[in-house]
Write a protein that holds these residues in place. Structure first.
Motif, short mmCIF file in Angstrom:
data_model
loop_
_atom_site.label_atom_id
_atom_site.label_comp_id
_atom_site.label_asym_id
_atom_site.label_seq_id
_atom_site.Cartn_x
_atom_site.Cartn_y
_atom_site.Cartn_z
N PRO A 245 0.83 -1.20 0.00
CA PRO A 245 0.00 0.00 0.00
C PRO A 245 0.87 1.25 0.00
CG PRO A 245 0.21 -0.82 2.22
CD PRO A 245 1.04 -1.73 1.35
N LYS A 246 0.32 2.37 -0.42
CA LYS A 246 0.99 3.68 -0.36
C LYS A 246 2.34 3.66 -1.09
CE LYS A 246 -1.16 4.64 4.11
NZ LYS A 246 -0.98 5.04 5.50
N ILE B 167 4.81 -8.20 -3.78
CA ILE B 167 5.85 -9.06 -3.23
C ILE B 167 5.35 -10.50 -3.28
CG2 ILE B 167 7.38 -9.50 -1.27
CD1 ILE B 167 6.66 -6.72 -0.21
N VAL B 168 6.13 -11.40 -3.89
CA VAL B 168 5.74 -12.80 -3.98
C VAL B 168 6.83 -13.66 -3.35
CG1 VAL B 168 4.44 -12.36 -6.09
CG2 VAL B 168 6.78 -13.25 -6.26
N GLY B 169 6.43 -14.84 -2.88
CA GLY B 169 7.40 -15.75 -2.27
C GLY B 169 6.93 -17.19 -2.37
N HIS C 47 12.36 -3.73 7.42
CA HIS C 47 12.01 -2.31 7.32
C HIS C 47 12.77 -1.73 6.13
CE1 HIS C 47 9.79 -1.98 11.13
NE2 HIS C 47 10.62 -2.92 11.54
N PHE C 48 12.04 -1.11 5.21
CA PHE C 48 12.65 -0.64 3.97
C PHE C 48 13.66 0.48 4.20
CE2 PHE C 48 8.46 -2.17 2.19
CZ PHE C 48 9.00 -3.29 1.59
N ASP C 49 14.75 0.42 3.45
CA ASP C 49 15.75 1.49 3.47
C ASP C 49 15.19 2.73 2.78
OD1 ASP C 49 17.58 -0.13 4.68
OD2 ASP C 49 18.46 -0.84 2.81
N PRO C 50 15.79 3.92 3.04
CA PRO C 50 15.33 5.15 2.38
C PRO C 50 15.33 5.05 0.85
CG PRO C 50 16.81 5.68 4.19
CD PRO C 50 16.82 4.19 4.07
N ASP C 51 16.28 4.28 0.29
CA ASP C 51 16.34 4.15 -1.18
C ASP C 51 15.07 3.57 -1.77
OD1 ASP C 51 18.85 5.16 -1.10
OD2 ASP C 51 19.90 3.27 -1.47
N TYR C 52 14.41 2.73 -1.01
CA TYR C 52 13.18 2.10 -1.49
C TYR C 52 12.13 3.14 -1.87
CZ TYR C 52 8.70 -0.41 -1.07
OH TYR C 52 7.43 -0.90 -1.28
N PRO D 2 0.64 -2.11 7.03
CA PRO D 2 -0.37 -1.19 6.48
C PRO D 2 0.17 0.18 6.07
CG PRO D 2 -1.21 -2.28 8.43
CD PRO D 2 0.23 -2.65 8.33
N ASP D 3 1.28 0.64 6.67
CA ASP D 3 1.82 1.94 6.27
C ASP D 3 2.79 1.82 5.09
OD1 ASP D 3 4.28 1.06 7.25
OD2 ASP D 3 4.36 2.46 8.92
N GLY D 4 3.02 0.60 4.60
CA GLY D 4 3.87 0.40 3.43
C GLY D 4 5.35 0.58 3.66
#
Length: 329
Positions: A240-241, A247-249, A315-320, A297-299
């Protein structure tokens, strides 16, 4: 993107689920245990004990007051999230493979296994949202499918329909109030392992052992997107957002894992651009097939649960979050 490793299960994960705010993550496993964690740091908050068989499925209501689980012990159980108290046990003839709260929290659906001469069903049960209220045993509806058995199911938007995924790769749309099949398509060539709705429930994604994940319109079942991999898929989730990603696995089946390396087994979370259908990245780490994926939920983060018994929170890095801007420049 160093993951937080959640070590609270001794057998393979079957499903993980964030609550609406995303501060809690619930995990269920074949070890009969239901765990709840703080998603930001991986601290275990508590467990819900009572099932005597593998726990296949979990869902939490929108206010994070009630939890529902389904198990191989032929029961679905309703829990008080805060105290861990079991509020209600519903008994079925066979294992409960998927549970889900309706949008307004007043109902749950339960998908039961077709086994030992019993038909597989999708049962809709009423929920008394008062935490101390009596819960009914009487179902509001029971859908008995005359074709291939259902594996997963989900509520459409505003509880208008129930959409189910089946072992033969078919997807069905039901008017659950009248017990009527409204639509049926067969987009996959093998079993549908997972189905997840978008945040507004107007479209959903399926993942299949035929190595593809596909997006469909909830109202018409129109096929919108396909994401193709070289490994059987067990789970797929829509971010979301921020980013238009899927994302698949999955990975090679557990019985063949011992004969292959982790890389050859393809135990990776793969990121696809939702619109362009192109793979844009992979995240490795699990030592076995990935069985379940959930996006915060906050993506800003996501989690995966594997055959290896671990939940990995990323937790995604800023580059994401810059990806889209650089791609358009």
């Amino acid at each position: 993107m160093r993951p937080i490793l959640l070590q609270g299960h001794t057998r393979s994960l079957t499903q993980i689920k964030y609550n609406r705010e995303g501060d809690l993550l619930f995990s269920v496993s074949k070890d009969k245990i239901v765990n709840v964690w703080y998603s930001h740091n991986g601290e275990r908050l508590g467990t819900y004990n009572g099932h005597v068989g593998s726990v296949w499925t979990v869902d939490v209501n929108s206010t994070t007051t009630m939890l529902v689980t389904g198990s191989a012990d032929n029961t679905a159980r309703l829990w008080d999230v805060q105290t861990g108290r079991c509020l209600k046990t519903w008994e079925f003839k066979t294992a409960v493979k998927r549970v889900e709260f309706s949008e307004d929290d007043t109902m749950i659906l339960c998908v039961t296994e077709e086994r030992m001469g019993y038909s597989g069903t999708i049962t809709v049960l009423p929920i008394n949202t008062n935490i101390n209220g009596e819960q009914s045993n009487e179902p509001l509806a029971q859908i008995v499918n005359d074709g291939a058995k259902a594996v997963v199911a989900s509520w459409g938007y505003l509880n208008k329909y129930i959409v189910s995924g089946h072992v033969d790769g078919s997807v069905c749309q039901w008017n659950w109030k009248s017990n009527e099949k409204l639509n049926s398509i067969q987009p996959h060539e093998d079993v549908i392992a997972d189905m997840q709705m978008s945040s507004d429930r107007t479209y959903f994604i399926t993942s299949s052992k035929d190595k593809t994940a596909k997006i469909f319109d909830s109202n018409t079942l129109q096929h919108l997107k396909t994401f193709t991999t070289d490994a059987p898929l067990n789970s797929a989730s829509i971010t979301p957002k921020y980013q238009e990603f899927v994302i698949v696995g999955g990975g090679q089946d557990a019985m063949n894992v011992t004969t292959t390396s982790a890389r050859a087994g393809k135990f990776e979370c793969r990121f696809f651009h939702k619109i362009l259908e192109e793979e844009v990245g992979r995240v490795r780490g699990h030592f076995g097939p990935i069985n379940t994926i959930a996006v915060h939920p906050d993506g800003k983060s996501y989690s995966s649960g594997g055959e290896d018994g671990y939940v990995r929170v990323h937790h995604f890095d800023p580059d994401y979050f810059k990806f889209k801007l650089e791609a358009q420049a």
